[in-house]
Design an enzyme around this catalytic site. Structure first.
Site, mmCIF file in Angstrom:
data_model
loop_
_atom_site.group_PDB
_atom_site.id
_atom_site.type_symbol
_atom_site.label_atom_id
_atom_site.label_comp_id
_atom_site.label_asym_id
_atom_site.label_seq_id
_atom_site.Cartn_x
_atom_site.Cartn_y
_atom_site.Cartn_z
ATOM 1 N N GLU A 229 -5.267 1.239 -7.042
ATOM 2 C CA GLU A 229 -5.469 2.339 -6.097
ATOM 3 C C GLU A 229 -6.827 3.005 -6.194
ATOM 4 O O GLU A 229 -7.341 3.535 -5.213
ATOM 5 C CB GLU A 229 -4.352 3.380 -6.285
ATOM 6 C CG GLU A 229 -3.030 2.797 -5.837
ATOM 7 C CD GLU A 229 -1.838 3.631 -6.206
ATOM 8 O OE1 GLU A 229 -1.443 4.461 -5.398
ATOM 9 O OE2 GLU A 229 -1.289 3.439 -7.311
ATOM 10 N N GLN B 237 -9.201 -6.663 -5.907
ATOM 11 C CA GLN B 237 -8.446 -5.424 -5.727
ATOM 12 C C GLN B 237 -9.359 -4.218 -5.550
ATOM 13 O O GLN B 237 -9.104 -3.355 -4.729
ATOM 14 C CB GLN B 237 -7.524 -5.192 -6.913
ATOM 15 C CG GLN B 237 -6.157 -5.809 -6.668
ATOM 16 C CD GLN B 237 -5.107 -5.128 -7.530
ATOM 17 O OE1 GLN B 237 -5.129 -5.274 -8.738
ATOM 18 N NE2 GLN B 237 -4.214 -4.411 -6.923
ATOM 19 N N LYS C 183 -11.686 -12.134 -11.461
ATOM 20 C CA LYS C 183 -11.628 -12.643 -10.092
ATOM 21 C C LYS C 183 -10.677 -11.813 -9.226
ATOM 22 O O LYS C 183 -11.059 -11.316 -8.162
ATOM 23 C CB LYS C 183 -11.152 -14.099 -10.132
ATOM 24 C CG LYS C 183 -11.319 -14.841 -8.834
ATOM 25 C CD LYS C 183 -11.022 -16.326 -9.063
ATOM 26 C CE LYS C 183 -11.501 -17.152 -7.889
ATOM 27 N NZ LYS C 183 -11.512 -18.573 -8.222
ATOM 28 N N THR C 184 -9.452 -11.650 -9.690
ATOM 29 C CA THR C 184 -8.484 -10.898 -8.893
ATOM 30 C C THR C 184 -8.749 -9.393 -8.958
ATOM 31 O O THR C 184 -8.484 -8.664 -8.007
ATOM 32 C CB THR C 184 -7.042 -11.203 -9.346
ATOM 33 O OG1 THR C 184 -6.966 -11.041 -10.766
ATOM 34 C CG2 THR C 184 -6.653 -12.626 -8.996
ATOM 35 N N PHE D 261 0.816 -1.224 0.000
ATOM 36 C CA PHE D 261 0.000 0.000 0.000
ATOM 37 C C PHE D 261 0.846 1.269 0.000
ATOM 38 O O PHE D 261 0.368 2.336 0.382
ATOM 39 C CB PHE D 261 -0.971 -0.004 1.203
ATOM 40 C CG PHE D 261 -1.556 -1.363 1.491
ATOM 41 C CD1 PHE D 261 -2.367 -1.979 0.550
ATOM 42 C CD2 PHE D 261 -1.272 -2.037 2.656
ATOM 43 C CE1 PHE D 261 -2.892 -3.246 0.777
ATOM 44 C CE2 PHE D 261 -1.792 -3.300 2.905
ATOM 45 C CZ PHE D 261 -2.599 -3.906 1.965
#
Lengths: 169, 772, 328
Positions: free
Chosen positions: B737, B671, B666-667, B275
């Site tokens: 982000e 996120q 999926k990923t 992060f």
């Protein structure tokens, strides 16, 4: 004096200051159990002690004398296989970086037992009746001791729900 | 950043304005946008089985012979000098191998700062590390203890006595505003933007709003603490690190220790959450210095308390947003001013005004931000630096304006969304935020929202709905390099010093490579995570996927050339130029003539080669200067606020994202959700406690800094427009982000809708709703 | 963490005799003590592990409960008699910490938890009279959002972090102790001390004394009781304010009422004044608010926690409202 870890006996450390977490990670090389905060604030170090989920960072290794410790490495029945909940975590993408994951899984395995036993939680409407309905909220409250910073919460809850409903492969 | 930089960037931009788009990288849309096989399909993480088994090894888990454990002693004053340093008790404590202080620390150079133009540096806190008696912030490391066990090191560290002569320190935000600086540029933008006269617009406006918004210090709080396992072999340095900047860390450490970059090996195959917080800070430098002095390997795993003293966080902000609108909602003026903390030794602009320069059309703009210098640990990049606090202010203000106008907040945005960059006039590469709003509103059930606050109640709980726009710019980093190795069995291995901290880097680039080279997924392996691999830019700015994508694309072009060369004349491909062929079915084929095909296996076999290797590099991202390239999102929230206690419970979140093509649903969904959940934390609970009397961070344990727990996180619905961006590799823009942006505003707006109370200061803790 | 001897006691007598040998502390689940030792706030020469003493939950002849000190928080929380006869205790326990910590933590240890004041924890960098008598208190003018509004002194404004104790205070539980001088009983309400001149002395426990059990008396108010915890995070967070309350209404009048507040003082705060005003009155929202107002009139807040006064008032009235079935 010995601790049984995933079915194997290990002698206790000489220094009573050694936490169960450090014993696993630094002395035995069982690094699947994660150190997150070392102060009982995140749940990453959760292991199952005599069937009960506990934090290994706040457990002195000597306190586990004569007890059975189950860690993430011992969950699956064989080394290469996966516990159904581990598979469900993959299927529902209940992980990202993977660091809180072993703690989440160990915690959930024991939590499922608590839920099936009918133990109430803080969000259970009727303490006497026990958990009825509102399954996701029940899971969320009971898993709140396992922080996840990547934000895999939805997938984790879905994986646990699948296990509870007996839909796990 | 400087006036010089403004001149250079401005000059290139101007030139780009005359260059046809199709001359630039991405000038011709990536053919993979249309030719997707595995891209766009749900794929489970390739490292999932290792992670769920606890078999993925992190930085503090690398075993080494003769390892010593480190503990840090931190200063307790913000500014001054060390006058007394008694380490005798620590040195003779059981198990202690070394006590390092400024008296015996090796000579080390100041770490070079991380920068957009220097990818070989990763420094955040650009100050000397343990080189003198000077104290520069409260928490600076004054001693490092090495011992045989962590318990021994921790105990010995507590025995060290330090005396100080305190100097006057600047630790108060409000007081330091008077001396704030106004930098010439922010990231690669000019800081000051003046267009038209906002003051006049505000006076003449049919409706206007003008308010101050505040956000506090934030910490990344990854579950894996910052840690490194470090060893020297002669003058070669090995660092098993938790980093999102492998090559930057290697480059910086080389400079610090006066060795060659090639003498530093950094490995970080798994990062337990980054992060923005997993870059080079003092602990890796101190660990390496101590290892050098002790002549033994060192593990330095920071405690939570050491993390808040050594790993910087997101700066607090104070932002003024004023909006002037005509009666029909069109913006006549947009003012966005404010302050954030950025001491001279910090590398990070908290560029919270950037979004206001591109999101809405306005007749006039007045945008500028100022930086405050305090005697503190450097602030740093944290998920969506700038945009996260910036969208809270701007999108709260838009909601306030909609309320003033008596207009639906989505409609207000519809009337102000520009068809090109409203300041520079640059065309969008792709942008359709209103489609995101429309899809999201439908899924969310926005039509059920009552416009008047305090309209809905269930028992003690007031119910409200709110929305806000999220935004994050596209970025692709130059220099990112991959090697593709194709072996005799037709298996491709892609390698690069790229990073995995939960984004699914290897998973997605495996899909990409498979589609790019016409291979099945099983025939591709992606290897990332250490500096023995080709150069990787950082995992930051949501740029890694695009940068790797560009590098793989470039490498595939070279692979075609190399294969054609190997194939020679005795092949159906004889005489073809690279532009005439395509990758398909594990081989090359002439475009439009399927019979002219030869498999990789066959080509390599005939050439008697076990394997061939090529490298590709992400080129200069000139498209970023020619086009206005932003991802946007529409965030919707339904929540409950207790009319008794002021507690806020988020009941539902929907996020619809306009981020180009989604590569792995999926990923990607994970996120987006992850960012939005961090947005819940930002909105409701997260605040680092900074004691302005002493400059000391008091939220030194994870229990004192509330990241969302499971019970705080509702079901989150994720949608996307999936419109390809014709200027980017695979048609995709970064997604790491944007998830956090707009969420705090959507939640604050929903809380206003529920209660009628407008909270302009994060986080939205219960006390803020108790009083009118 | 300092080195220490670790000894596990087979029974209470042995525990006491080991503890008598020197600077020892009893070890229950360790969820607070081990952390405090790691922070060098506590440095006992020996730990006497009493977590495996064969304790249980038994009914008393008068229909109450006696709960062994080594029983875990989880076991008490889910015990059928606690759920039916003392729901506020069950819910208070379930509101505390996390499932893992509740599984480890013992009842005795829960009572002896120490404050979570960040200045108390900052051994190296902050002044704290509780840690170092006479050093000063950095919380009074510092971050004191979580601090006391009742019973604070110029020396200390810390709060007691336990949820369980708030319910025990409302239930007027009795703490059973065993020490070198024999057995004795102390009301939980008298067990913790307000800081006064000596914030370092937190309880009335005598040297070597061991908490052996807590005892609860049955009552209609205990059986009709609730616990509500208000916190910044919806779970796994300490209370800003919490309220344990029990109510018995007979013939439209309040026969018995028990109210205790958590997160407001160095001990669980029994709202004696509010209870006095309510006894014999009709259970109405107006009365509840009036009583809460009267109780909170004595509160003294600091710059960071002034909101707690209003929050406590409202929460008390709301919980009492829930107990009568009336809406808050």
């Amino acid at each position: 004096m010995a601790i049984v870890i995933n079915g194997t006996n290990y002698p206790l450390p000489d220094d009573p200051r050694v936490s169960l977490l450090d014993f696993l990670r630094e002395r035995l090389g069982l690094t699947g159990t994660k150190l997150g905060c070392n102060q009982g604030g995140c749940g990453a170090c959760t292991v199952i002690l005599d069937g009960t989920r506990v934090l290994s960072c706040l457990t002195l290794a000597v306190q586990a004398d004569g007890r059975d410790v189950l860690t993430i490495e011992g969950l699956a029945s064989d080394q290469s296989g996966l516990h159904p909940l581990q598979q469900a975590f993959i299927d529902h993408d209940g992980l990202q970086c993977g660091y809180c994951t072993p703690g989440q899984i160990c915690s959930a395995v024991a939590m499922i037992g608590e839920l099936r036993r009918g133990d109430p939680s803080y969000v259970t409407a009727d303490l006497v009746e026990g958990p009825k309905g509102g399954l996701r909220q029940e899971i969320r409250e009971r898993m709140s001791g396992n922080l996840c910073r990547c934000g895999a919460h939805n997938g984790i809850v879905a994986a646990i729900e699948q296990m509870l409903n007996g839909e796990a492969p | 950043m400087s006036k010089l930089q403004n001149a250079i960037v401005g000059g290139v931009r101007t030139a780009m304005g005359y260059v046809p788009g199709n001359w630039l990288p991405g000038g011709t849309p990536d053919p993979l946008i249309e030719r997707r096989v595995t891209l766009g399909t749900q794929q489970s993480r390739v490292d999932g089985p290792d992670k769920v088994r606890g078999a993925a090894h992190f930085a503090a888990e690398v075993p080494m012979e003769g390892l010593l454990y480190a503990a840090c002693v931190h200063s307790t004053i913000p500014r001054g000098r060390i006058t007394e340093l008694d380490v005798a008790a620590a040195e003779t404590a059981p198990g202690v191998a070394l006590v390092m202080t400024h008296r015996n620390a090796p000579k080390m150079a100041v770490p070079p700062p991380i920068g957009l133009t220097n990818l070989k540096a990763a420094g955040n806190n650009i100050l000397p590390v343990m080189q003198d008696a000077e104290i520069r912030w409260n928490g600076q490391t004054v001693a490092v203890v090495l011992a045989e066990t962590q318990e021994q090191a921790d105990l010995a560290a507590s025995l060290i006595k330090v005396g100080y002569e305190a100097a006057v320190a600047r630790t108060r935000f409000e007081k330091a505003k008077a001396d704030a600086r106004t930098p010439d540029s922010l990231m690669i933008e000019k800081n000051r933007l003046k267009k038209g006269d906002v003051a006049v617009a505000l006076q003449a406006a049919a409706r206007s709003v003008d308010a101050i918004y505040r956000t506090p210090w934030h910490n990344h709080t990854p579950i894996e603490p910052n840690a490194a396992t470090i060893a020297w072999k002669g003058d070669r340095l090995t660092v098993h690190d938790a980093t999102q900047m492998l090559n930057g860390t290697a480059g910086s450490l080389a400079k610090v220790f006066g060795i060659k970059e090639s003498q530093v090996y950094v490995s970080s195959p798994f990062v337990g959450g980054g992060f923005g917080g997993k870059a080079l800070w003092d602990h890796q430098i101190l660990g390496a210095a101590a290892a050098k002095l002790a002549g033994r390997p060192v593990r330095i795993a920071l405690s939570r308390a050491s993390m808040v003293r050594l790993i910087g966080g997101r700066s607090p902000t104070e932002q003024r947003v004023a909006l002037a609108a005509a009666a029909d909602g069109r913006l006549k003026g947009l003012l966005h001013h404010g302050f954030s903390v950025k001491p001279p030794h910090s590398a990070c602009d908290e560029a919270f005004t950037l979004t206001s320069r591109s999101l809405y059309a306005s007749e006039s703009f007045d945008v500028v931000q100022h930086t405050i210098d305090l005697d503190v640990l450097a602030n740093t990049f944290m998920r969506a630096p700038g945009e996260a606090p910036g969208t809270f202010a701007l999108e709260s203000a838009m909601d306030e304006l909609a309320h003033e106008l008596g207009m639906d907040p989505i409609e207000l945005r519809r009337r102000n969304v520009p068809d090109r960059n409203p300041v520079s006039g640059a065309p969008h590469s792709q942008s359709d935020v209103m489609l995101a709003y429309d899809l999201g509103a439908k899924r969310f059930g926005w039509d059920r929202r009552a416009a008047a606050p305090r309209s809905r109640r269930e028992g003690e709980w007031l119910i409200g709905m709110g929305c806000a726009t999220g935004s994050f710019p596209y970025a692709r980093m130059p220099g990112m390099t991959v090697r593709i190795t194709l072996d005799g069995s037709g298996h491709a291995t892609v390698s690069s010093a790229a990073h995995e901290m939960g984004m699914g880097t290897a998973t997605v680039q495996r899909q990409h490579t498979a589609d790019r080279l016409g291979l099945p997924l099983e025939s591709v392996t992606v290897t990332i995570g250490d500096t023995s691999l080709p150069f990787g830019s950082f995992a930051g700015g949501s740029s890694q996927t695009a940068s790797l994508g560009a590098a793989i694309n470039a490498a595939s072009g070279k692979l075609a050339v190399e294969l054609l060369r190997l194939a020679g004349n005795d092949t159906p491909l004889a005489g073809l130029r690279p532009a005439e062929i395509e990758f398909v079915n594990g081989g090359l084929r002439k475009i439009g003539e399927p019979s002219r095909y030869e498999s990789f296996v066959s080509i390599l076999k005939r050439a008697a080669r076990d394997q061939i290797s090529v490298t590709g590099v992400s080129s200069a991202p000139l498209e970023m200067l020619k086009f206005s390239m932003h991802s946007r999102s529409a965030i919707f929230c339904e929540l409950l606020v207790s009319d008794v206690t002021g507690e806020v419970r988020v009941d539902r979140l929907v996020g619809c994202f306009d981020c180009g093509r989604i590569l792995n649903p999926k990923t990607a969904a994970s996120q987006f959700r992850g960012g939005m959940i961090m947005g819940i934390g930002m909105a409701l609970t997260e605040e680092a406690l900074f004691d302005e009397r002493t400059g000391r961070v008091m939220s030194a344990s994870i229990a004192d800094y509330h990241v969302p727990a499971h019970l705080d996180v509702p079901d989150i619905d994720i949608l996307w427009t999936d419109i390809p961006d014709p200027r980017t590799p695979m048609g995709a823009r970064g997604i790491g982000e944007i998830g956090i942006t707009g969420v705090a505003a959507a939640i604050a707006n929903a809380a206003f809708n529920a209660t009628g109370k407008r909270v302009r200061e994060l986080p939205l803790t219960p006390d803020k709703f108790l009083f009118a | 963490m300092r080195s220490f001897d670790y000894r596990r006691a087979a029974d209470r007598t042995e525990a006491l005799s080991i503890a008598g040998e020197g600077r020892a502390r009893y070890l229950g689940g360790g969820t607070n003590l081990v952390d405090l030792m790691r922070q060098n706030i506590e440095a006992p020469a020996a730990l006497v592990d009493v977590s495996r003493l064969p304790d249980s939950i038994e009914e008393t002849p008068t229909g109450g409960l006696i709960i062994g000190a080594a029983v875990s928080n989880s076991v008490v929380a889910v015990h059928p008699a606690v759920r039916t006869q003392y729901p506020m205790l069950s819910r208070a326990l379930l509101a505390g910490a996390s499932a893992q910590i509740r599984n480890m933590a013992t009842i005795g240890g829960n009572i002896l938890q120490r404050t979570r004041c960040a200045y108390f924890y900052d051994v190296a960098g902050s002044r704290c009279n509780k840690r170092e008598p006479g050093a000063g208190c950095d919380a009074i003018d510092g971050h004191n959002r979580y601090h006391a509004i009742f019973g604070a002194s110029e020396r200390c404004i810390a709060t007691h972090p336990s949820d369980m104790c708030v319910a025990l205070a409302a239930l007027d539980a009795t703490v059973h102790l065993l020490g070198p001088g024999g057995e004795r009983e102390v009301r939980l309400l008298d067990f913790h001390r307000l800081p006064g001149e000596h914030p370092e002395i937190e309880t009335v426990l005598r040297p070597g004394e061991l908490i052996t059990a807590i005892e609860l008396d049955p009552s209609a108010a205990a059986a009709n009781s609730r616990y509500r915890k208000v916190r910044d995070r919806s779970s796994y967070a300490f209370a800003l304010v919490s309220v344990a309350a029990g109510l018995e209404v007979v013939g439209g009048r309040i026969e018995d009422v028990r109210i205790a507040l958590g997160g407001v003082a160095a001990k669980p705060w029994r709202a004696v004044r509010a209870e006095g005003l309510l006894r014999g009155q009709a259970p109405t929202r107006a009365r509840f608010l009036e009583a809460a107002d009267a109780e909170l009139a004595a509160a003294k807040s600091f710059h960071g926690n002034a909101f707690k006064v209003e929050l406590a008032k409202r929460t008390v009235a709301a919980v009492l409202g829930e107990l009568t079935g009336a809406d808050a």
